[in-house]
Design an enzyme around this catalytic site. Structure first.
Site, PDB file in Angstrom:
ATOM      1  N   SER A 172       0.853  -1.188   0.000  1.00 14.78           N
ATOM      2  CA  SER A 172       0.000   0.000   0.000  1.00 14.78           C
ATOM      3  C   SER A 172       0.885   1.233   0.000  1.00 14.78           C
ATOM      4  CB  SER A 172      -0.862  -0.003   1.259  1.00 14.78           C
ATOM      5  OG  SER A 172      -1.498   1.241   1.425  1.00 14.78           O
TER       6      SER A 172
ATOM      7  N   TYR B 249      -1.385  -0.961  10.537  1.00 15.83           N
ATOM      8  CA  TYR B 249      -1.627  -1.294   9.122  1.00 15.83           C
ATOM      9  C   TYR B 249      -0.444  -0.845   8.261  1.00 15.83           C
ATOM     10  CZ  TYR B 249      -3.578  -1.155   4.437  1.00 15.83           C
ATOM     11  OH  TYR B 249      -3.772  -1.340   3.095  1.00 15.83           O
TER      12      TYR B 249
HETATM   13  N1  LIG Z   1      -9.045  -0.483  -0.289  1.00 21.12           N
HETATM   14  C1  LIG Z   1      -8.024   0.337  -0.290  1.00 21.12           C
HETATM   15  O1  LIG Z   1      -8.157   1.576  -0.301  1.00 21.12           O
HETATM   16  C2  LIG Z   1      -6.613  -0.230  -0.295  1.00 21.12           C
HETATM   17  C3  LIG Z   1      -5.547   0.642  -0.492  1.00 21.12           C
HETATM   18  C4  LIG Z   1      -4.261   0.122  -0.517  1.00 21.12           C
HETATM   19  C5  LIG Z   1      -4.044  -1.237  -0.335  1.00 21.12           C
HETATM   20  N2  LIG Z   1      -5.111  -2.053  -0.132  1.00 21.12           N
HETATM   21  C6  LIG Z   1      -4.847  -3.498   0.071  1.00 21.12           C
HETATM   22  O2  LIG Z   1      -5.521  -4.228  -0.934  1.00 21.12           O
HETATM   23  C7  LIG Z   1      -5.898  -5.504  -0.419  1.00 21.12           C
HETATM   24  C8  LIG Z   1      -7.378  -5.719  -0.643  1.00 21.12           C
HETATM   25  O3  LIG Z   1      -8.081  -4.669  -0.005  1.00 21.12           O
HETATM   26  P1  LIG Z   1      -9.660  -4.524  -0.112  1.00 21.12           P
HETATM   27  O4  LIG Z   1     -10.000  -3.130   0.215  1.00 21.12           O
HETATM   28  O5  LIG Z   1     -10.118  -5.144  -1.391  1.00 21.12           O
HETATM   29  O6  LIG Z   1     -10.100  -5.440   1.122  1.00 21.12           O
HETATM   30  P2  LIG Z   1     -11.523  -6.067   1.458  1.00 21.12           P
HETATM   31  O7  LIG Z   1     -12.578  -5.551   0.526  1.00 21.12           O
HETATM   32  O8  LIG Z   1     -11.692  -5.923   2.934  1.00 21.12           O
HETATM   33  O9  LIG Z   1     -11.266  -7.587   1.130  1.00 21.12           O
HETATM   34  C9  LIG Z   1     -10.389  -8.305   1.932  1.00 21.12           C
HETATM   35  C10 LIG Z   1     -10.435  -9.733   1.488  1.00 21.12           C
HETATM   36  O10 LIG Z   1      -9.613 -10.485   2.391  1.00 21.12           O
HETATM   37  C11 LIG Z   1     -10.390 -11.538   2.908  1.00 21.12           C
HETATM   38  N3  LIG Z   1     -10.016 -11.864   4.267  1.00 21.12           N
HETATM   39  C12 LIG Z   1     -10.122 -11.069   5.371  1.00 21.12           C
HETATM   40  N4  LIG Z   1      -9.698 -11.732   6.456  1.00 21.12           N
HETATM   41  C13 LIG Z   1      -9.312 -12.960   6.030  1.00 21.12           C
HETATM   42  C14 LIG Z   1      -8.804 -14.104   6.664  1.00 21.12           C
HETATM   43  N5  LIG Z   1      -8.551 -14.114   7.979  1.00 21.12           N
HETATM   44  N6  LIG Z   1      -8.549 -15.215   5.929  1.00 21.12           N
HETATM   45  C15 LIG Z   1      -8.825 -15.222   4.598  1.00 21.12           C
HETATM   46  N7  LIG Z   1      -9.286 -14.168   3.921  1.00 21.12           N
HETATM   47  C16 LIG Z   1      -9.544 -13.052   4.630  1.00 21.12           C
HETATM   48  C17 LIG Z   1     -11.814 -11.052   2.870  1.00 21.12           C
HETATM   49  O11 LIG Z   1     -12.629 -12.192   2.871  1.00 21.12           O
HETATM   50  P3  LIG Z   1     -14.082 -12.114   3.505  1.00 21.12           P
HETATM   51  O12 LIG Z   1     -14.935 -11.441   2.515  1.00 21.12           O
HETATM   52  O13 LIG Z   1     -14.318 -13.535   3.676  1.00 21.12           O
HETATM   53  O14 LIG Z   1     -13.962 -11.345   4.817  1.00 21.12           O
HETATM   54  C18 LIG Z   1     -11.826 -10.307   1.548  1.00 21.12           C
HETATM   55  O15 LIG Z   1     -11.978 -11.219   0.496  1.00 21.12           O
HETATM   56  C19 LIG Z   1      -5.503  -5.516   1.055  1.00 21.12           C
HETATM   57  O16 LIG Z   1      -4.258  -6.149   1.216  1.00 21.12           O
HETATM   58  C20 LIG Z   1      -5.397  -4.036   1.398  1.00 21.12           C
HETATM   59  O17 LIG Z   1      -4.527  -3.783   2.461  1.00 21.12           O
HETATM   60  C21 LIG Z   1      -6.400  -1.592  -0.113  1.00 21.12           C
END
Ligand SMILES: NC(=O)c1ccc[n+]([C@@H]2O[C@H](COP(=O)([O-])OP(=O)(O)OC[C@H]3O[C@@H](n4cnc5c(N)ncnc54)[C@H](OP(=O)(O)O)[C@@H]3O)[C@@H](O)[C@H]2O)c1
Length: 265
Positions: free
Chosen positions: A140, A153
């Site tokens: 990130s 984080y």
């Molecule tokens: N969104 C942003 O603005 C942003 C910015 C920079 C980087 N990122 C990074 O991008 C990645 C995806 O982010 P996102 O916003 O798409 O996240 P998200 O919508 O919260 O999705 C997270 C995913 O991880 C799964 N997950 C959570 N806990 C888990 C566990 N204990 N075991 C297995 N799977 C698990 C969730 O599954 P469930 O649906 O089953 O809970 C979901 O599929 C992350 O690494 C995040 O740090 C995001």
């Protein structure tokens, strides 16, 4: 033709789901991983029907080490090897350090750091040489800028950055392409949509849709890029961060902190 297989963690929603569509659209078989009861079987059925690829589903908690091993053991029993690993599952937050319980930070570190390290190790062990393999670790921009309310984080994402860069050195010339994805804000879920909607100016303009991020990331991975920072504006902000003297950056962060504290009180 033997199709390649990509594993996407955190594939039930957000960026992970977009990765699944992007890779299926490129004709890859998929291994999708997320927590139980988050709609993964329905998603896999939809992808199987619409993209005509194989989809294997693992509904499991990646914060438990033996679950990470069980995924690769299960695939090996099916005779499936993974050519591409997308370490996407991650737990974020935007809160004061004192406001979250101990259990939250433990889960965040277990998922963002330990899960990523274990899956990477298992992935490299099972790879079929001499075929090329691909590893994309989702970091990130938050891991590069030090800001309040992202303490643990941001630190986990700094870990991912160091881990990935170090692996790039170790694995150079080995046939494994290792890429770090450093996205800024992404509209992945309702809470973030609301938060992102309240942003103004450059911060608002830098927010991207998950499909765009997934497309840029996979393109960069296949092209052999070491790091992908999606969005021109994010790349400019990162460049400015490298160019600005430390004192000026501290001033900017202090100003930001004052605004946040005012909103908090
Ligand atoms: N969104 C942003 O603005 C942003 C910015 C920079 C980087 N990122 C990074 O991008 C990645 C995806 O982010 P996102 O916003 O798409 O996240 P998200 O919508 O919260 O999705 C997270 C995913 O991880 C799964 N997950 C959570 N806990 C888990 C566990 N204990 N075991 C297995 N799977 C698990 C969730 O599954 P469930 O649906 O089953 O809970 C979901 O599929 C992350 O690494 C995040 O740090 C995001």
């Amino acid at each position: 033709m033997i199709r390649q297989t990509a594993m996407v963690t955190g594939a039930s929603e957000g960026l992970g789901k977009s990765f699944a569509f992007e890779l299926a659209g490129r004709g890859m078989n998929l291994v999708l991983v997320a927590l139980p009861d988050t709609g993964l079987p329905d998603l896999s059925r939809f992808i199987r029907i619409n993209f005509n690829v194989q989809v294997y589903v693992y509904e499991t908690d990646l914060t438990v080490a033996k679950n990470c091993e069980a995924i690769f053991e299960g695939l090996s029993a099916l005779g499936v090897s993974v050519d591409m690993l997308i370490n996407n599952a991650g737990l974020g937050n935007w809160s004061w350090f004192a406001d979250k319980p101990l259990s939250f930070y433990k889960t965040q570190i277990d998922l963002n750091i330990t899960g990523t390290v274990l899956l990477t190790r298992l992935f490299l062990e099972q790879r079929q040489r001499p075929a090329k393999a691909y590893l994309l670790n989702v970091g990130s921009l938050g891991g590069q800028f030090v800001v309040p309310k992202k303490q643990v984080y941001g630190a986990t994402k700094s870990f991912i950055s160091y881990f990935t860069r170090s692996l790039q050195l170790e694995l150079s010339g080995s046939g494994v392409q290792v890429t770090l994805l450093s996205p800024g804000g992404i509209n992945t879920k309702p809470e973030l949509l609301v938060l992102n909607h309240s942003l103004k100016g450059l911060s608002a303009a830098s927010i991207l849709e998950p499909e765009t991020v997934a497309r840029e990331a996979i393109r960069g991975l296949l092209k052999g890029r070491k790091e992908v920072v999606p969005g021109m504006l994010n790349r400019v902000m990162l460049l400015l961060d490298h160019l600005l003297p430390g004192g000026i950056k501290k001033l900017i962060i202090r100003q930001k902190l004052k605004v946040i504290l005012k909103q908090h009180n």
